[in-house]
Design a protein around this motif. Structure first.
Motif, short mmCIF file in Angstrom:
data_model
loop_
_atom_site.label_atom_id
_atom_site.label_comp_id
_atom_site.label_asym_id
_atom_site.label_seq_id
_atom_site.Cartn_x
_atom_site.Cartn_y
_atom_site.Cartn_z
N ASP B 46 -5.21 -7.87 15.53
CA ASP B 46 -4.17 -7.37 16.42
C ASP B 46 -3.35 -6.25 15.75
OD1 ASP B 46 -2.85 -7.73 18.98
OD2 ASP B 46 -1.09 -8.28 17.76
N MET B 47 -3.09 -6.45 14.49
CA MET B 47 -2.32 -5.48 13.72
C MET B 47 -3.06 -4.13 13.65
SD MET B 47 -1.06 -6.65 10.03
CE MET B 47 0.32 -5.88 9.24
N VAL B 48 -4.35 -4.21 13.38
CA VAL B 48 -5.14 -2.98 13.27
C VAL B 48 -5.27 -2.32 14.65
CG1 VAL B 48 -7.44 -2.07 12.71
CG2 VAL B 48 -6.33 -3.69 11.18
N ALA B 59 -16.78 9.30 15.20
CA ALA B 59 -16.69 9.04 16.63
C ALA B 59 -15.28 8.65 17.08
CB ALA B 59 -17.70 7.97 17.03
N GLY B 60 -14.43 8.24 16.16
CA GLY B 60 -13.04 7.93 16.52
C GLY B 60 -12.88 6.66 17.31
N PHE B 61 -13.80 5.73 17.16
CA PHE B 61 -13.69 4.48 17.91
C PHE B 61 -12.59 3.61 17.30
CE2 PHE B 61 -14.83 0.30 19.48
CZ PHE B 61 -15.16 0.60 20.80
N PRO B 62 -11.74 2.98 18.14
CA PRO B 62 -10.64 2.17 17.58
C PRO B 62 -11.16 1.01 16.74
CG PRO B 62 -10.33 2.58 19.94
CD PRO B 62 -11.71 3.05 19.60
N ALA B 63 -10.71 0.96 15.49
CA ALA B 63 -11.25 -0.01 14.54
C ALA B 63 -10.97 -1.45 14.97
CB ALA B 63 -10.70 0.25 13.14
N GLY B 64 -9.75 -1.71 15.41
CA GLY B 64 -9.39 -3.07 15.80
C GLY B 64 -10.22 -3.56 16.98
N THR B 65 -10.49 -2.67 17.91
CA THR B 65 -11.31 -3.03 19.08
C THR B 65 -12.72 -3.40 18.63
OG1 THR B 65 -10.03 -1.46 20.36
CG2 THR B 65 -12.08 -2.22 21.35
N PRO B 219 -5.42 -1.63 3.84
CA PRO B 219 -4.36 -2.24 3.02
C PRO B 219 -2.97 -1.67 3.33
CG PRO B 219 -6.21 -1.54 1.64
CD PRO B 219 -6.48 -1.03 3.02
N HIS B 220 -2.90 -0.39 3.62
CA HIS B 220 -1.61 0.24 3.90
C HIS B 220 -1.01 -0.28 5.21
CE1 HIS B 220 -2.52 2.92 0.58
NE2 HIS B 220 -3.70 3.12 1.12
N ILE B 221 -1.88 -0.54 6.17
CA ILE B 221 -1.39 -1.09 7.44
C ILE B 221 -0.81 -2.49 7.20
CG2 ILE B 221 -2.09 -1.86 9.77
CD1 ILE B 221 -4.20 0.41 9.71
N VAL B 222 -1.47 -3.25 6.32
CA VAL B 222 -0.99 -4.60 6.03
C VAL B 222 0.36 -4.55 5.31
CG1 VAL B 222 -1.44 -6.73 4.72
CG2 VAL B 222 -3.28 -5.64 6.03
N THR B 223 0.48 -3.71 4.29
CA THR B 223 1.74 -3.74 3.52
C THR B 223 2.88 -3.04 4.26
OG1 THR B 223 0.84 -1.91 2.24
CG2 THR B 223 0.95 -4.04 1.16
N TRP B 226 2.00 -2.05 11.14
CA TRP B 226 1.31 -1.20 12.12
C TRP B 226 2.25 -0.15 12.70
CZ3 TRP B 226 3.13 -1.04 17.05
CH2 TRP B 226 3.86 -2.15 17.53
N GLU B 227 3.55 -0.50 12.79
CA GLU B 227 4.51 0.45 13.38
C GLU B 227 4.58 1.72 12.53
OE1 GLU B 227 5.21 -2.68 12.55
OE2 GLU B 227 6.26 -3.73 14.17
N TRP B 228 4.60 1.50 11.21
CA TRP B 228 4.64 2.65 10.29
C TRP B 228 3.41 3.54 10.52
CZ3 TRP B 228 0.67 3.01 6.64
CH2 TRP B 228 0.75 4.12 5.80
N PHE B 229 2.23 2.92 10.58
CA PHE B 229 0.99 3.69 10.73
C PHE B 229 0.97 4.43 12.06
CE2 PHE B 229 -3.53 4.46 11.37
CZ PHE B 229 -4.02 4.71 10.10
N ALA B 230 1.36 3.69 13.10
CA ALA B 230 1.35 4.28 14.44
C ALA B 230 2.36 5.41 14.58
CB ALA B 230 1.63 3.20 15.50
#
Ligand SMILES: Cc1cc2nc3c(=O)[nH]c(=O)nc-3n(C[C@H](O)[C@H](O)[C@H](O)COP(=O)(O)O)c2cc1C
Lengths: 154, 428
Positions: B46-48, B59-65, B219-223, B226-230
């Motif tokens: 969910d986070m990813v 291809a830019g496919f969403p990783a979490g999906t 790892p960066h998304i985890v630490t 997700w808000e930061w990454f987004a």
């Protein structure tokens, strides 16, 4: 004949892979490191150790450009011929090698020291032009550096 | 090599010993893994998803999906294949991570495995990257000694094995099912989809294939959350990105910048402009399979959606810059020769068509072309596109069509003057 050590390496690959066939590419890398190239005999030996039919081994060997089906020189010179290297003189490097060593693309010098192969992109576009000598990358090559390199490789 | 200026993916690549576990840990490495092990698989997926991370392999496919497609409770092992094949002409960004920050990739690999319920990862690296494979293997051993790889990782009860699988020279093995075939020890001929690898992949088991840079973001998304990454980049194109600049720029190299950074900014500010102050004639924005942009089209955000809207592709985000001395017919021919050489031969439209494109372009380049050859070329691209098992056929068709359409006048000039007006050239 594969060396005892190479046979042992290949034997060991069987237990570290899910199937014997999935050990084939690592095994061929090991066999080529041992023999310099993959003769029909070497391919048969690898197939025997892994219990794979000859045509399976041959089919894989012929698919991948890094597996040599002919003897090659002591130093295999691979020059990138793709866009980013071309834009920075990769084609001049190839010409320089050809003229200095008297061999065309795909040929080996009569003394068996050098083989020249023009290859597709080597993934080193930011440091073009690039040449591989066996496993080593030589990046940002100038004609002078090329000249020096060819004299140093004995 | 210039570049590598960023503070996320390339934060440590300039430090001496950046490939060692000590330097990685001293700079905040392996903090994400224990945090991730405290979360559930669903939370991580969910986070990813929320981070908006899109695959960096082209291809830019969403990783979490993609991760969410892995079926649960099949009792089969699940595999993660990290794609380090990096053979698209113009692309050289994943190599930097493998060579200079292998632990970032390994930590990302472990977290991704945990998220998808996998205990087995392969890092498939192109055979030519022998040095990078050695570095990765050494890093894997360091991580194993530190208790991050192997049995009962950090006391979590979860086991995971990571190993490096070296390819042997074949661009097609970067295609995810070609890659899977190759790890199985076969010719790297892509499979028909469906079934997709998430359901039937490596050894018939559920498999996720992700690009090196995609995995390195995890790892960066985890630490940092997700808000930061987004919040980096643009709405549908989030996060930091490694842009690889090559060709006619003063400072070629890998540069980290937010997704959506303007292409002109990349060329002028990061790349230091074109040598000799010459004009930009053309840019291939994201690797050889992406249709060329003209010099007057480079005020464009470098992201998946903007480039698609402009009729090109973002690909791997690695622009090749060409100044006004470069012959577009020869550039097209070099590209076509590549795809003809790399076609696996399985599908007739690609095997035959890519060779046709190469020969037609050579005819035009050497002054033997006729005007109708341009239409033949375009019709061959139409016949290849969409008619092959994998996208290599499309990848061969798109750039040839792009060059012929965007630079039709230059093609016609070759035909009318019966020679290459540039003397074949690119200065060196
Ligand atoms: C001909 C061909 C070559 C490809 N080569 C690569 C490659 O070298 N590296 C890569 O990551 N993806 C490559 N891809 C894309 C993969 O099929 C796949 O989409 C990707 O690895 C998925 O990772 P991502 O979702 O993280 O981007 C290639 C695709 C095609 C059609």
């Amino acid at each position: 004949m594969l060396s005892a050590q190479a046979r042992q390496t290949i034997e060991a690959l069987k237990s570290s892979h899910e199937t014997n066939q999935s050990a084939l590419i690592p095994a061929l890398h090991a066999a080529q490191a041992d023999q310099g190239w993959l003769s029909a005999e070497t391919q048969r030996e690898v197939g025997e150790i892994l219990g794979l039919p000859e045509q399976t081994v041959r089919g894989v060997v012929s698919f991948y450009t890094m597996f040599y089906q002919r003897p090659v020189g002591k130093h295999v010179l691979q020059v990138c011929r793709n866009l980013s290297c071309w834009l920075r003189g990769g084609h001049d490097l190839q010409r320089q090698i050809s003229e200095k060593l008297g061999i065309a693309d795909g040929e080996t010098t009569t003394d068996g020291r050098f083989t020249l192969i023009s290859v597709e992109c080597l993934g080193s576009c930011g440091t073009a032009p690039v040449l591989m000598v066996n496993d080593d990358y030589h990046e940002n090559l100038t004609p002078e550096a090329m000249e020096r390199l060819l004299t140093e490789l004995t | 090599m210039a570049g590598a200026n960023g503070n996320v993916l390339t934060k440590i690549v300039h430090l001496p010993g950046s490939e060692t576990i000590d330097v990685y840990r001293a700079n905040g490495g392996y903090v994400a893994l224990p945090e991730a092990l405290k979360k559930s698989s669903d939370d991580l997926i969910d986070m990813v998803k929320r981070s908006g991370l899109r695959g960096r392999g082209g291809a830019g496919f969403p990783a979490g999906t993609k991760w969410g497609f892995v079926p649960k409770g099949t009792n089969k092992p699940v595999y993660l294949c990290v794609n380090a094949d990096e053979s698209e002409p113009g692309a050289f960004k994943d190599r930097l991570i493998c060579a200079k920050d292998p632990h970032q990739l390994i930590e990302g690999t472990l977290i991704s495995c945990f998220a998808i319920g996998s205990s087995r990862a392969y890092i498939y690296i192109r055979g030519e990257f022998a040095a990078e494979a050695r570095i990765l293997n050494a890093a894997i051993e360091e991580a194993r000694r530190a208790g991050f790889i192997g049995k009962n990782i950090l006391g979590s009860g979860w086991d995971c094995e990571v190993s490096v699988y070296r390819g042997a020279g074949a661009y097609i093995c970067g295609e995810e099912t070609g890659l899977i075939e190759s790890i199985e020890g076969k010719r790297g001929q892509p499979r028909l989809k469906p079934p997709f690898p998430a359901v039937v992949g490596l050894f018939g088991c559920p498999t996720v294939v992700n690009n090196v840079e995609t995995i390195a973001c995890v790892p960066h998304i985890v630490t940092r959350g997700w808000e930061w990454f987004a919040g980096i980049g643009t709405e549908r194109n989030t996060g930091p990105k490694l842009f690889g600049l090559s060709g006619h720029v003063n400072k070629p190299g890998v540069y980290e910048a937010p997704m959506g950074t303007n292409l002109r900014t990349l060329i002028e500010e990061f790349g230091g402009g074109v040598p000799g102050g010459r004009p930009v004639k053309a840019v291939i924005p994201g690797g050889a399979s992406c249709p060329v942009l003209r010099g007057d089209e480079i005020d464009i955000p470098m992201d998946f959606d903007s480039l698609t809207r402009a009729g090109s592709l973002f690909g791997t985000g690695t622009p090749v810059i060409m100044d006004d001395t470069v012959c577009m017919v020869r550039a097209a021919w070099i590209t076509a020769r590549f795809f003809a050489h790399e076609s696996c031969g399985q599908c007739t439209p690609c095997r035959e068509g890519a060779g046709w494109l190469q020969r037609l372009l050579w005819r035009i380049e050497t002054g033997e072309g006729e005007e109708k050859d341009i239409d033949t070329l375009l019709s061959v691209t139409d016949q290849i596109e969409g008619n092959t098992i994998c996208a290599l056929g499309d990848a061969a068709a798109w750039p040839a069509r792009g060059f012929a359409k965007k630079f039709r006048d230059e093609f016609l000039q070759h035909i009318r003057e019966k020679r290459c007006p540039f003397g074949g050239g690119s200065h060196s």
